[in-house]
Design a protein around this motif. Structure first.
Motif, PDB file in Angstrom:
ATOM      1  N   ASP A 225       0.764  -1.028  -0.144  1.00 14.35           N
ATOM      2  CA  ASP A 225      -0.120   0.025   0.044  1.00 14.35           C
ATOM      3  C   ASP A 225       0.647   1.463   0.190  1.00 14.35           C
ATOM      4  O   ASP A 225       0.763   2.146  -1.026  1.00 14.35           O
ATOM      5  CB  ASP A 225      -1.001   0.107   1.194  1.00 14.35           C
ATOM      6  CG  ASP A 225      -2.026   1.103   0.815  1.00 14.35           C
ATOM      7  OD1 ASP A 225      -1.753   2.181   1.267  1.00 14.35           O
ATOM      8  OD2 ASP A 225      -3.224   0.697   0.638  1.00 14.35           O
ATOM      9  N   ASP A 226       1.700   1.449   1.197  1.00 12.37           N
ATOM     10  CA  ASP A 226       2.113   2.834   1.368  1.00 12.37           C
ATOM     11  C   ASP A 226       3.542   2.835   1.712  1.00 12.37           C
ATOM     12  O   ASP A 226       3.997   1.898   2.714  1.00 12.37           O
ATOM     13  CB  ASP A 226       1.344   3.475   2.282  1.00 12.37           C
ATOM     14  CG  ASP A 226       1.685   4.961   2.557  1.00 12.37           C
ATOM     15  OD1 ASP A 226       1.973   5.781   1.474  1.00 12.37           O
ATOM     16  OD2 ASP A 226       1.530   5.731   3.465  1.00 12.37           O
ATOM     17  N   ASN A 269      -2.259  -0.105   7.003  1.00 10.85           N
ATOM     18  CA  ASN A 269      -2.530   0.520   5.968  1.00 10.85           C
ATOM     19  C   ASN A 269      -1.506   1.483   5.329  1.00 10.85           C
ATOM     20  O   ASN A 269      -0.751   1.479   4.158  1.00 10.85           O
ATOM     21  CB  ASN A 269      -3.874   1.332   6.079  1.00 10.85           C
ATOM     22  CG  ASN A 269      -4.593   1.145   4.606  1.00 10.85           C
ATOM     23  OD1 ASN A 269      -4.890   0.390   3.947  1.00 10.85           O
ATOM     24  ND2 ASN A 269      -5.227   2.530   4.328  1.00 10.85           N
ATOM     25  N   ASN A 270      -1.391   2.688   6.120  1.00 10.32           N
ATOM     26  CA  ASN A 270      -0.360   3.763   5.692  1.00 10.32           C
ATOM     27  C   ASN A 270       0.714   3.920   6.602  1.00 10.32           C
ATOM     28  O   ASN A 270       0.518   3.550   7.630  1.00 10.32           O
ATOM     29  CB  ASN A 270      -1.220   4.987   5.299  1.00 10.32           C
ATOM     30  CG  ASN A 270      -2.317   5.118   4.301  1.00 10.32           C
ATOM     31  OD1 ASN A 270      -2.867   6.089   4.260  1.00 10.32           O
ATOM     32  ND2 ASN A 270      -2.069   4.137   3.573  1.00 10.32           N
ATOM     33  N   GLY A 323      -6.245   6.215   6.712  1.00  9.18           N
ATOM     34  CA  GLY A 323      -5.010   6.790   6.361  1.00  9.18           C
ATOM     35  C   GLY A 323      -4.381   7.498   7.496  1.00  9.18           C
ATOM     36  O   GLY A 323      -5.090   7.784   8.615  1.00  9.18           O
ATOM     37  N   CYS A 325      -0.623  10.400   8.617  1.00  8.83           N
ATOM     38  CA  CYS A 325       0.302  11.091   8.283  1.00  8.83           C
ATOM     39  C   CYS A 325       0.750  11.841   9.550  1.00  8.83           C
ATOM     40  O   CYS A 325       0.179  11.828  10.514  1.00  8.83           O
ATOM     41  CB  CYS A 325       0.186  12.294   7.292  1.00  8.83           C
ATOM     42  SG  CYS A 325      -1.130  13.129   7.269  1.00  8.83           S
ATOM     43  N   GLU A 372      -8.169   9.397   2.368  1.00  2.55           N
ATOM     44  CA  GLU A 372      -7.178   8.406   2.766  1.00  2.55           C
ATOM     45  C   GLU A 372      -5.869   9.143   2.833  1.00  2.55           C
ATOM     46  O   GLU A 372      -5.375   9.277   3.774  1.00  2.55           O
ATOM     47  CB  GLU A 372      -7.047   7.303   1.970  1.00  2.55           C
ATOM     48  CG  GLU A 372      -5.984   6.254   2.439  1.00  2.55           C
ATOM     49  CD  GLU A 372      -5.801   4.980   1.533  1.00  2.55           C
ATOM     50  OE1 GLU A 372      -4.902   4.391   1.628  1.00  2.55           O
ATOM     51  OE2 GLU A 372      -6.639   4.968   0.363  1.00  2.55           O
ATOM     52  N   GLY A 373      -5.201   9.576   1.666  1.00  2.00           N
ATOM     53  CA  GLY A 373      -3.928  10.082   1.643  1.00  2.00           C
ATOM     54  C   GLY A 373      -3.819  11.524   2.290  1.00  2.00           C
ATOM     55  O   GLY A 373      -4.594  12.173   2.190  1.00  2.00           O
ATOM     56  N   GLY A 421      -2.139   8.159  -2.644  1.00  2.00           N
ATOM     57  CA  GLY A 421      -1.046   8.916  -1.956  1.00  2.00           C
ATOM     58  C   GLY A 421      -0.501  10.342  -2.179  1.00  2.00           C
ATOM     59  O   GLY A 421      -0.770  10.879  -3.528  1.00  2.00           O
ATOM     60  N   GLY A 476       0.053   4.220  -2.450  1.00  2.00           N
ATOM     61  CA  GLY A 476       0.703   5.173  -1.773  1.00  2.00           C
ATOM     62  C   GLY A 476       1.948   5.486  -2.389  1.00  2.00           C
ATOM     63  O   GLY A 476       2.292   4.695  -3.250  1.00  2.00           O
TER      64      GLY A 476
END
Length: 523
Positions: A225-226, A269-270, A323, A325, A372-373, A421, A476
């Motif tokens: 995925d990422d 996932n991320n 997601g 970050c 998500e991203g 992503g 991603g």
């Protein structure tokens, strides 16, 4: 009577009849013809003078040329092999090339396709619906992928400009497939009276080649995925690439793509990371990942050699975490921004003290549909978030600021849903935001500051010299501007590949030189 067919006319012939052999005479650029009859393949000039002849019993002629030379292909009637032939119009030569390897099925249909990278591919189809796509470059053709086509697909043609493969199914009609092996597999039935696409074709994205790829995942299906990039503090060539495995945990690779570590921590996932974060008076390299088994945030520590270890987990309160970050404010500390499929975002402040690790909810906000991203521009304290069907938003990254958002790039001409992503390249002349346009397997580069000008789009194609396929259906990506040495002196972009080709296999990640991207887009 022989048929005098251009490429467009051949497509119309295919749509009009399932029985006719629609391409036994093909017009050549600059005049002349390549013709196939019951006895031979013949090359003639514009006046009808024969330049070359190859005796054969064959059918289903197709051709691609550039600057007076190229490749033709026929189906050998005796052996049922696809037979490639080099065509040199200027010299007046036809040369048999090595036939494709013996297929496990009887070939019924074949046709050529030239992609936007200028590479030639051959589609071959069987009576029972089996089909393959082969790369026709170099001394030996390479199998790119297996696919399914209609039963009794005796005729096929490809519209190169729109990368559409047309194939007939007797009694049903003509199907239109995505011809690009790196695109999301799709098909639609063209009903009677359907018109061929008309009008100008959208300007294509530029193509760059990957420089390396990671080892494939251990599982098939939608697994990778990422990614995130960790830069070694003393020797950048020993940097690491982290990659989430949605079925098992976290993968760690070196810059050659070899797996260095696997952390069996469940369905991630991320992933994102920051280096040089001060926690309880200590400088640390930290990574976070969204964990879908227990809907938590997993916090990892990275040591000076790039070895990962789980430190702790935080509950998100979401029923379905998605997601994630990181944001490192100029004032210090570390925030993690996490979202769910319903559109909700939560921003937590991470801290470490004598009692261990802690997380404090600092802000909540929401978008109208599935996100998500996301990525934070730490230098300017801006947050970019992706709403998959709508586009890219920006808002203040600091938790003590209002969460009023502004649309940066809407889904439309340059960006095709799903928006996936995102990463920020922090260059000396400014920062760029890179966004995965999953719907057309491209990547949009725009300024990371207002007015957020789009600088261009690119795709990742085949690297024939290294035997690496391109990227498609990307979830991603991550980028760094740090000098990692070799082809990555200006930085590196890591991209998840949704469909591993040449041959088909488990998903992986591709490494792209930022210098190649910058050159292609004139950045």
């Amino acid at each position: 009577m022989q048929k005098h067919l251009t490429r467009a006319a051949a497509l119309l012939c295919l749509l009009a009849s399932t029985a006719a052999h629609c391409a036994d005479r093909i017009a050549l650029d600059g005049g002349g013809w390549l013709s196939l009859d019951k006895h031979a393949l013949q090359l003639t000039d514009a006046a009808g003078k024969e330049l070359a002849r190859l005796p054969m019993r064959a059918r289903q002629l197709d051709l691609r040329t550039t600057n007076g030379s190229g490749i033709a292909v026929v189906l050998d009637a005796a052996t049922q092999h696809a037979l490639p032939i080099r065509v040199d119009i200027k010299r007046g030569e036809l040369t048999r090339l090595a036939p494709l390897p013996q297929q496990s099925f009887g070939v019924e249909g074949l046709c050529l396709f030239r992609d936007r990278q200028g590479l030639d591919f051959l589609f071959i189809a069987a009576k029972d619906g089996q089909a393959e796509q082969w790369l026709m470059h170099g001394a030996t053709p390479q199998l790119v992928r297996k696919l399914s086509m209609p039963l009794d697909a005796g005729q096929c043609k490809v519209d190169d400009a729109r990368h559409i493969l047309y194939a007939n199914e007797e009694g049903i009609g003509t199907w239109a497939y995505e011809a690009n092996s790196e695109a999301i597999p799709a098909r639609r039935l063209l009903k009677a009276g359907t018109r061929l696409p008309a009008g100008p074709v959208a300007s294509p994205a530029v193509v760059v080649e990957p420089r390396a790829q990671t080892a494939p995942m251990a599982r098939l299906g939608d697994v990778a995925d990422d990614p995130a990039i960790w830069v070694h503090p003393r020797d950048a060539t020993r940097s690491r690439v982290l990659g989430t495995n949605k079925k098992q945990g976290l993968m760690v690779y070196d810059l050659q793509g070899k797996q260095q570590q696997f952390l069996d921590v469940g369905r991630l996932n991320n992933v994102d990371l920051r280096q040089g974060v001060t926690m309880d008076g200590e400088s640390m390299d930290l990574a976070v990942a969204s964990q879908r088994d227990d809907n938590s945030v997993v916090l990892f520590g990275v040591d000076a050699d790039g070895k990962m270890a789980e430190l702790t987990r935080f509950a998100t309160g979401f029923p379905e975490v998605y997601g994630i970050c990181l944001f490192q404010p100029r004032s210090g500390g570390l925030d993690v921004i996490v979202n769910d499929k319903g559109g909700a975002f939560r921003q937590f402040r991470i801290a470490k003290g004598s009692g261990g690790w802690s997380s404090t909810l600092a802000r909540e906000f929401k978008v109208d549909s599935q996100p998500e991203g996301c990525v934070a521009d730490d230098r300017n304290e801006r947050l970019f978030i992706g709403e998959e069907k709508r586009g890219v938003w920006t808002l203040a990254a600091r938790a003590d600021q209002p969460a009023a958002r502004k649309m940066v790039l809407a889904v439309g001409r340059d960006l095709h849903a799903d928006v996936e992503g995102m990463a920020i390249y922090e260059g000396a002349q400014g920062a760029y935001l890179i966004v995965s346009s999953q719907g057309d397997s491209s990547y949009v580069v725009l300024d990371a500051a207002a007015p957020y000008k789009v600088r261009g789009r690119f795709k990742v194609g085949f690297n024939l010299a290294e035997g690496i396929d391109g990227t498609s259906d990307t979830d991603g990506l991550d980028v760094t501007s740090k000098n990692l040495g070799g082809p990555y002196a200006q930085g590196m972009l890591v991209i998840q590949d949704g469909y591993k080709r040449m041959p088909d296999g488990p998903q992986n990640f591709k490494y792209v030189s930022w210098e190649d991207v910058a050159r292609a887009l004139n950045l």
